[in-house]
Design a protein around this motif. Structure first.
Motif, PDB file in Angstrom:
ATOM      1  N   ASN A 114       0.846  -1.195   0.000  1.00 46.26           N
ATOM      2  CA  ASN A 114       0.000   0.000   0.000  1.00 46.26           C
ATOM      3  C   ASN A 114       0.884   1.249   0.000  1.00 46.26           C
ATOM      4  O   ASN A 114       1.577   1.516   0.979  1.00 46.26           O
ATOM      5  N   PRO A 115       0.886   2.015  -1.090  1.00 45.10           N
ATOM      6  CA  PRO A 115       1.740   3.203  -1.180  1.00 45.10           C
ATOM      7  C   PRO A 115       1.470   4.234  -0.083  1.00 45.10           C
ATOM      8  O   PRO A 115       2.331   5.044   0.248  1.00 45.10           O
ATOM      9  N   ALA A 116       0.275   4.192   0.504  1.00 43.34           N
ATOM     10  CA  ALA A 116      -0.081   5.178   1.523  1.00 43.34           C
ATOM     11  C   ALA A 116       0.399   4.803   2.922  1.00 43.34           C
ATOM     12  O   ALA A 116       0.308   5.615   3.848  1.00 43.34           O
ATOM     13  N   SER A 117       0.908   3.591   3.088  1.00 45.50           N
ATOM     14  CA  SER A 117       1.312   3.161   4.425  1.00 45.50           C
ATOM     15  C   SER A 117       2.652   3.786   4.805  1.00 45.50           C
ATOM     16  O   SER A 117       3.582   3.855   4.007  1.00 45.50           O
ATOM     17  N   GLY A 118       2.747   4.221   6.040  1.00 45.50           N
ATOM     18  CA  GLY A 118       3.957   4.864   6.531  1.00 45.50           C
ATOM     19  C   GLY A 118       4.945   3.879   7.119  1.00 45.50           C
ATOM     20  O   GLY A 118       4.657   2.684   7.270  1.00 45.50           O
ATOM     21  N   LYS A 119       6.095   4.396   7.489  1.00 43.72           N
ATOM     22  CA  LYS A 119       7.173   3.565   8.026  1.00 43.72           C
ATOM     23  C   LYS A 119       6.746   2.841   9.305  1.00 43.72           C
ATOM     24  O   LYS A 119       7.043   1.657   9.491  1.00 43.72           O
ATOM     25  N   GLU A 120       6.051   3.558  10.184  1.00 41.07           N
ATOM     26  CA  GLU A 120       5.654   2.958  11.464  1.00 41.07           C
ATOM     27  C   GLU A 120       4.715   1.773  11.263  1.00 41.07           C
ATOM     28  O   GLU A 120       4.850   0.732  11.922  1.00 41.07           O
ATOM     29  N   TRP A 121       3.764   1.939  10.358  1.00 39.36           N
ATOM     30  CA  TRP A 121       2.811   0.862  10.067  1.00 39.36           C
ATOM     31  C   TRP A 121       3.557  -0.361   9.539  1.00 39.36           C
ATOM     32  O   TRP A 121       3.279  -1.495   9.943  1.00 39.36           O
ATOM     33  N   LYS A 122       4.522  -0.144   8.653  1.00 38.99           N
ATOM     34  CA  LYS A 122       5.292  -1.244   8.094  1.00 38.99           C
ATOM     35  C   LYS A 122       6.134  -1.930   9.164  1.00 38.99           C
ATOM     36  O   LYS A 122       6.287  -3.164   9.162  1.00 38.99           O
TER      37      LYS A 122
END
Length: 201
Positions: A114-122
């Motif tokens: 998901n291009p919208a996901s940020g570093k923290e989520w990953k």
């Protein structure tokens, strides 16, 4: 039967199940961005959910959701032993694995695609994947497949999700049972045929 798929996506799992079953089937690729099938049809009209996999049955009914689709396929070819008998405790164990792979492994990969996901989520998803992969590695200790000696539809699903780890950035080498499992499943003639058909090998 016709399986709507996207090469390399989660639809790889029912594709493997169909090939393993020996049942007659055809496939049609779907562009998930435009929702147009390879024949030019509007995929929304076939499947209002708009995603794969979707299996069009001979009756004209559409079956969706991978865990349901692979069990349906297995039940059409019981001699292949792709799923234990309905009502048996082993069948519920299979369903437990399918749910685990779907909710704990498959969905934890979502942020990485998901291009919208940020570093923290990953990072959170990656940590969850590491823990869950460790669990599966232990579960495979001393046996070739999740259910024991027989390849099941859960193994096709696990193989599919594990194949995404290279895109997620997780090296399976730290889990020897998982790497051996991937090699074992990839060597199956039906799996080789499906990988070739989807342009993945």
């Amino acid at each position: 039967m016709k399986l709507y798929l996207k090469p390399g996506a989660c639809s790889l799992s029912p594709h493997i199940a169909l090939e393993e079953s020996g049942l007659p089937y055809e496939t049609e690729a779907v562009d998930l961005k435009t929702k147009v099938t390879a024949s030019g049809a509007d995929f929304w009209k076939s499947n209002p959910k708009g995603y794969v996999p979707a299996l069009l049955l001979d009756s004209g009914e559409l079956l969706t959701e991978g865990a349901a689709i692979v069990q349906y396929i297995a039940d059409q070819a019981p001699a292949k032993k792709l799923a234990p008998a309905n009502g048996s405790i082993e069948r519920y164990r299979l369903q437990s694995w399918l749910n685990f792979i779907g909710s704990e492994l498959h969905k934890s990969c979502s942020p990485f695609f998901n291009p919208a996901s940020g570093k923290e989520w990953k990072e959170i998803a990656g940590a969850n994947l590491e823990r869950r992969l460790g669990y599966v590695n232990e579960a495979l200790e001393g046996k070739p497949y999740l259910m024991g000696e027989d390849f099941s539809v859960a193994d096709g699903y696990l193989f599919t999700v594990l194949s995404w780890m290279k895109f997620v950035g997780i090296d399976l080498a730290k889990w020897p049972n998982l790497t051996a499992f991937q090699t074992r499943v990839a060597a199956r003639p039906a799996v080789q045929a499906v990988l070739k058909a989807e342009g993945l090998a």
